[in-house]
Design a protein around this motif. Sequence first.
Motif, PDB file in Angstrom:
ATOM      1  N   ASP A  14       1.658  -0.061   6.864  1.00 41.49           N
ATOM      2  CA  ASP A  14       2.781  -0.388   7.328  1.00 41.49           C
ATOM      3  C   ASP A  14       3.065  -0.514   8.608  1.00 41.49           C
ATOM      4  O   ASP A  14       3.469   0.167   9.535  1.00 41.49           O
ATOM      5  CB  ASP A  14       3.781   0.856   6.880  1.00 41.49           C
ATOM      6  N   GLY A  15       2.034  -1.674   9.204  1.00 33.73           N
ATOM      7  CA  GLY A  15       1.996  -1.790  10.675  1.00 33.73           C
ATOM      8  C   GLY A  15       1.080  -1.068  11.510  1.00 33.73           C
ATOM      9  O   GLY A  15       0.934  -1.483  12.672  1.00 33.73           O
ATOM     10  N   ARG A  16       0.587  -0.049  10.884  1.00 34.20           N
ATOM     11  CA  ARG A  16      -0.526   0.527  11.554  1.00 34.20           C
ATOM     12  C   ARG A  16      -1.831   0.402  11.271  1.00 34.20           C
ATOM     13  O   ARG A  16      -2.233   0.358  10.032  1.00 34.20           O
ATOM     14  CB  ARG A  16      -0.197   2.184  11.389  1.00 34.20           C
ATOM     15  N   ASN A  17      -2.745   0.141  12.258  1.00 36.40           N
ATOM     16  CA  ASN A  17      -4.058  -0.321  12.028  1.00 36.40           C
ATOM     17  C   ASN A  17      -5.158   0.927  12.332  1.00 36.40           C
ATOM     18  O   ASN A  17      -4.908   1.367  13.460  1.00 36.40           O
ATOM     19  CB  ASN A  17      -4.583  -1.416  12.745  1.00 36.40           C
ATOM     20  N   SER A  57       1.473  -4.948   2.913  1.00 36.16           N
ATOM     21  CA  SER A  57       1.909  -3.851   3.714  1.00 36.16           C
ATOM     22  C   SER A  57       0.596  -2.643   3.780  1.00 36.16           C
ATOM     23  O   SER A  57       0.743  -2.040   4.888  1.00 36.16           O
ATOM     24  CB  SER A  57       3.152  -3.308   3.295  1.00 36.16           C
ATOM     25  N   HIS A  68      -5.054  -0.886   6.982  1.00 35.16           N
ATOM     26  CA  HIS A  68      -3.602  -1.501   7.535  1.00 35.16           C
ATOM     27  C   HIS A  68      -2.528  -0.875   6.570  1.00 35.16           C
ATOM     28  O   HIS A  68      -2.691  -0.927   5.371  1.00 35.16           O
ATOM     29  CB  HIS A  68      -3.539  -2.956   7.453  1.00 35.16           C
ATOM     30  N   TYR A  88       0.803 -13.046   6.467  1.00 38.15           N
ATOM     31  CA  TYR A  88       0.924 -11.512   6.956  1.00 38.15           C
ATOM     32  C   TYR A  88       0.000 -11.040   8.055  1.00 38.15           C
ATOM     33  O   TYR A  88       0.618 -10.431   8.927  1.00 38.15           O
ATOM     34  CB  TYR A  88       0.809 -10.521   5.591  1.00 38.15           C
ATOM     35  N   ASN A 101       1.488 -10.180  11.952  1.00 36.32           N
ATOM     36  CA  ASN A 101       1.428  -9.041  12.274  1.00 36.32           C
ATOM     37  C   ASN A 101       0.153  -8.765  13.373  1.00 36.32           C
ATOM     38  O   ASN A 101      -0.221  -7.590  13.565  1.00 36.32           O
ATOM     39  CB  ASN A 101       1.206  -8.012  10.863  1.00 36.32           C
TER      40      ASN A 101
END
Length: 165
Positions: free
Chosen positions: A103-106, A88, A101, A62, A66
Motif C-alpha cells: 500500500d505505497g510503503r516499501n 498493492s 511493497h 503500477y 508509484n
Amino acid sequence: MIEVSHDSQKAKSNLWKKGCLIAFGLGALLVVALIGALIWLGSGPEAGVRLSNEIEPYALEYIEANDILLPNEEIVAYYDYTVRLDSSEAAILTNERIIHHVDGRNTAIALTEIQDIQHRYESLIGDIIEISSTSGEFMKIEIAPLNQGETFKNVLESSWQASGN
C-alpha cells in the motif's frame, strides 16, 4: 378420519411444482454465475511469480506510477500477493534490491547487504522466504502454494550470489 379435498391436493401439487421450478431456476442461475466468474478470472492477468520476461503490463504500470524502482534498477522477479492482482502488495526482486511493497510503503534490502536467506515450505501458506541483512533488518516473503515460490527463491539466491556474496 380427515378427508383431503381434491382442490387441496391440487394446490399442494402446484405449490410443489412451483418450488421445484424456483429451485431449478436458482440452480441454473448459480451455474451461469460460476461459469461467468471463472471466465472473468481466466481473462485477467495470471497469478504467480513472474520473471523479467513475463511480467504483466498492469504490474509494470503500477511500479512506474508509484516510483518504486531506483534509477537504472531492473526487475528480475515479481510476485503480486493480491487476489485482484492490483500490485498493492508485492515482492519485487531487482538487480540491486529485494523490495516488499505494501500500500505505497516499501521495505527494501540491498542484495549486497543480505546476510542470509532461509526458505521453508508450509502446506497451507506456501513458500516462506526469510531474509536477514547485515544491519539486522529482516524481511519475510510468503508465496502462496502453486505460485512458483521455489522459482522466486532460486532467482533471489542467484542474484544475491552474483552481487558478491
